[in-house]
Scaffold this active site. Structure first.
Site, short mmCIF file in Angstrom:
data_model
loop_
_atom_site.label_atom_id
_atom_site.label_comp_id
_atom_site.label_asym_id
_atom_site.label_seq_id
_atom_site.Cartn_x
_atom_site.Cartn_y
_atom_site.Cartn_z
N LYS A 1 65.02 49.09 85.27
CA LYS A 1 66.14 48.56 84.52
C LYS A 1 66.48 47.05 84.60
O LYS A 1 66.74 46.24 84.03
CB LYS A 1 67.74 49.32 84.93
CG LYS A 1 67.85 50.64 84.18
CD LYS A 1 68.75 51.36 84.72
CE LYS A 1 68.91 53.16 84.15
NZ LYS A 1 69.81 53.74 84.91
N GLN B 1 74.11 54.10 90.19
CA GLN B 1 72.92 55.08 89.51
C GLN B 1 73.30 56.29 90.27
O GLN B 1 73.57 56.62 91.38
CB GLN B 1 71.79 54.31 90.09
CG GLN B 1 70.48 55.33 89.65
CD GLN B 1 70.07 55.36 88.20
OE1 GLN B 1 70.19 54.13 87.77
NE2 GLN B 1 69.74 56.26 87.62
N ASP C 1 78.00 51.50 82.12
CA ASP C 1 77.16 52.66 81.92
C ASP C 1 78.14 53.70 81.22
O ASP C 1 77.81 54.91 80.88
CB ASP C 1 76.62 53.55 83.13
CG ASP C 1 75.52 54.07 83.06
OD1 ASP C 1 74.97 53.97 82.10
OD2 ASP C 1 75.21 54.95 84.01
#
Ligand code: NAP
Length: 285
Positions: A54, A98, A121
């Site tokens: 990413k 994450q 996200d």
């Protein structure tokens, strides 16, 4: 029937990332340097490798950022203090937490602490609530990537029968809501669903978000249907990732299908980055 057309997420993600780079260049010309910071479990090799990928794509698009490693020694208090610091830092436009964080930490509390304007996200309860309420906000990256694939290939959604197999908070549920928002008639299936193959055979659009290698067989698919495979599964004795759909049998029946890899995965990352650029853009408005 000829084999299905491929919904090429890799190729699409390249186009989206090139468009993002142009947007980032324009933002930089106006003095805004988009920045996406990441909190990641230091002892989780899979998470570290996702984050590395990413970050690499972010850098290529001109998005800066730092990855903060969360260790077995990090306390909940320290984690929340870091999130608070990032919430307050006006140079940071997006923050990715994450999943999974180390087990001793309360991930839900961490997500609730993250400001919705930085949740690129789209997985905090605030962002998900906005999705449910049809309010603007950041949408979850994976389902957003799925919707972008459907849109770029101009797949009709209005009035179509869709089935989403899987009801996770980050994938199945938001994917179903996004399809519903676009006027599809949506069934959500899960591990207790009865007659799953029959339900699948009624669907014009099938989204597999299960986490079981090749569970969806070709004879579960309505001829000509659109098949989106979000699954990424490791299978002993096979290299690389395997989807939730048995690709070879499914492509003989489907009209359109995403491959694994090269389908939903790259568009997930592209959608995360596009949310991060939107967050940076919002500074100017
Ligand atoms: P998850 O949290 O484990 O959820 C899996 C869902 O599948 C659950 O709702 C479960 O039902 C359902 N399920 C399990 N077995 C089933 C069965 N036999 N029949 C019908 N439904 C069944 O997984 P997730 O995080 O949503 O991820 C799903 C897949 O997508 C995984 O392969 C993951 O690696 C992949 N993924 C890909 C991306 C990407 O970027 N492409 C991103 C995230 C995840 P219950 O609720 O009843 O348990």
């Amino acid at each position: 029937m000829p084999a299905a057309e491929i919904l090429d997420g890799s190729a699409l993600s390249k186009i989206v990332r090139a468009e993002l780079k142009e947007r980032v260049d324009r933002l930089r010309d106006r003095g805004v340097i988009p920045r996406l910071d990441v909190l990641v479990a230091a002892q989780d090799p899979a998470s570290l490798s996702y984050v590395k990928m990413k970050r690499r794509w972010a850098e290529a698009a001109g998005i800066e950022g730092e990855a903060f490693e969360i260790t077995e020694q990090t306390t909940q208090h320290e984690l929340l203090a870091k999130i608070d610091e990032l919430n307050r830092d006006s140079d940071v436009h997006g923050v990715l937490i994450q999943h999974p964080l180390p087990k001793h930490l309360d991930e839900n509390e961490a997500l609730m602490a993250l400001g919705p304007d930085k949740d690129v996200d789209g997985i905090t309860p605030q962002s998900l609530g906005r999705l449910v309420a049809d309010l603007p906000g950041f949408r979850c990256a994976t389902p957003l990537g799925i919707m972008r694939i459907l849109d770029r290939y101009e797949i009709p959604l209005i009035g179509k029968r869709a089935i989403v197999i899987g009801r996770s908070v980050i994938l199945g549920k938001p994917a179903a809501l996004m399809l519903l928002q676009r006027h599809a008639t949506v069934t959500i299936a899960h591990s207790r669903t009865e007659n799953l193959p029959d339900l699948c055979r009624e669907a014009d659009i099938l989204v597999a978000a299960v986490g079981r290698a090749e569970m969806v067989k070709g004879d579960w698919i309505k001829p000509g249907a659109v098949v989106i495979d979000a699954g990424y599964n490791k299978v002993e004795g096979r290299s690389g990732d395997v989807g939730d759909v048995e690709f070879e049998s499914a492509r003989q029946v489907a009209g359109w299908i995403t491959p694994v890899p090269g389908g939903v995965g790259p568009m997930t990352v592209a959608s995360l980055l596009s949310n991060a650029v939107d967050a940076a853009q919002a500074v100017l408005s």
